[in-house]
Design a protein around this motif. Structure first.
Motif, PDB file in Angstrom:
ATOM      1  N   UNK A 115      43.356  44.218  46.748  1.00 25.45           N
ATOM      2  CA  UNK A 115      41.911  43.525  46.376  1.00 25.45           C
ATOM      3  C   UNK A 115      42.026  42.214  47.185  1.00 25.45           C
ATOM      4  N   UNK A 116      40.987  41.552  47.276  1.00 30.39           N
ATOM      5  CA  UNK A 116      40.918  40.008  47.854  1.00 30.39           C
ATOM      6  C   UNK A 116      40.267  39.115  46.837  1.00 30.39           C
ATOM      7  N   UNK A 147      43.263  35.228  50.033  1.00 28.79           N
ATOM      8  CA  UNK A 147      44.291  35.791  49.167  1.00 28.79           C
ATOM      9  C   UNK A 147      44.401  37.411  49.321  1.00 28.79           C
ATOM     10  N   UNK A 148      45.184  38.042  49.945  1.00 27.46           N
ATOM     11  CA  UNK A 148      45.265  39.575  49.745  1.00 27.46           C
ATOM     12  C   UNK A 148      46.244  40.065  48.579  1.00 27.46           C
ATOM     13  N   UNK A 149      45.769  40.767  47.781  1.00 30.51           N
ATOM     14  CA  UNK A 149      46.528  41.399  46.699  1.00 30.51           C
ATOM     15  C   UNK A 149      47.210  42.657  47.278  1.00 30.51           C
ATOM     16  N   UNK A 150      48.628  42.633  46.825  1.00 28.84           N
ATOM     17  CA  UNK A 150      49.602  43.637  47.580  1.00 28.84           C
ATOM     18  C   UNK A 150      50.460  44.162  46.396  1.00 28.84           C
ATOM     19  N   UNK A 207      45.997  34.675  55.758  1.00 27.35           N
ATOM     20  CA  UNK A 207      45.794  35.449  54.638  1.00 27.35           C
ATOM     21  C   UNK A 207      47.166  35.351  53.844  1.00 27.35           C
ATOM     22  N   UNK A 208      47.070  34.921  52.610  1.00 27.47           N
ATOM     23  CA  UNK A 208      48.264  34.660  51.712  1.00 27.47           C
ATOM     24  C   UNK A 208      48.328  35.891  51.036  1.00 27.47           C
ATOM     25  N   UNK A 209      49.756  36.691  50.883  1.00 33.58           N
ATOM     26  CA  UNK A 209      50.041  37.562  49.927  1.00 33.58           C
ATOM     27  C   UNK A 209      50.052  37.349  48.640  1.00 33.58           C
ATOM     28  N   UNK A 265      35.543  40.453  53.254  1.00 35.27           N
ATOM     29  CA  UNK A 265      36.568  41.233  52.127  1.00 35.27           C
ATOM     30  C   UNK A 265      36.304  42.656  52.211  1.00 35.27           C
ATOM     31  N   UNK A 266      35.241  43.613  52.669  1.00 38.84           N
ATOM     32  CA  UNK A 266      35.402  44.917  53.041  1.00 38.84           C
ATOM     33  C   UNK A 266      36.269  45.286  54.048  1.00 38.84           C
TER      34      UNK A 266
END
Length: 178
Positions: free
Chosen positions: A37-38, A56-59, A89-91, A26-27
């Motif tokens: 965030x993730x 999941x990555x928050x964009x 990775x899902x956005x 995560x870091x």
């Protein structure tokens, strides 16, 4: 024989990820500009050289989709190189700096904290309409949480609808992964 089968099948069936690996991943992903965030990190270990990481990555929702996609591709590649795995990775686009979204997110955080301060949320978004507001999010429960998923959803929904009957709540319950 049973112990050999158990040792072989446990990673395939699933076991919790080591918290230090969770934090390392995560870091690594969250250090990139453009990642808010993730969450929903899952590590599938199918033996040496056969590890799959998904998260999941928050964009930012208002970002350029092509630039964000390029960033995600780069992170996937660099994560794969660093850990010797396959990364997917899902956005998840998040609306930022919206007064009503921020206000309702704070309300939801207050509600879930009143139920149990170990609860966390992610994937928060709202859809406003002329007659009601949809409040959509995931809530993460700790291991051995005393309420069923359905009981938790009902409790959160009731508390939010008590604030405003025009709130329609859609909740997915996730289980803590570490």
């Amino acid at each position: 024989g049973v112990n050999i089968a158990k040792d072989t099948l446990t990673p395939l069936i699933g076991e919790p990820i080591d918290p230090s690996i969770y934090h390392e991943i995560t870091e690594f992903v969250e250090k990139y500009d453009g990642i808010i965030g993730t969450h929903d990190l899952i590590v599938h270990n199918y033996g040496p050289g056969r590890t799959l990481i998904s998260l999941h990555a928050e964009v930012p929702a208002d970002g350029d989709i092509l630039e964000i996609h390029d960033l995600i591709d780069r992170i996937e590649h660099e994560l794969s190189e660093k850990l010797g795995c396959h990364a997917v990775i899902h956005m998840d686009p998040l609306k930022q700096n919206d007064v009503e979204t921020d206000r309702l997110k704070e309300l939801v955080l207050k509600v879930v904290s009143a139920i149990d301060d170990r609860l966390t949320i992610h994937d928060f978004r709202i859809v406003q309409g002329p007659t009601h507001t949809n409040i959509i999010f995931d809530v993460v429960t700790p291991y051995q949480f005393p309420l069923s998923d359905q009981e938790l959803k009902q409790k959160i929904s009731a508390m939010l609808r008590q604030e405003n009957p025009s709130y329609y709540v859609s909740i997915d319950v996730d289980k803590q992964m570490v």
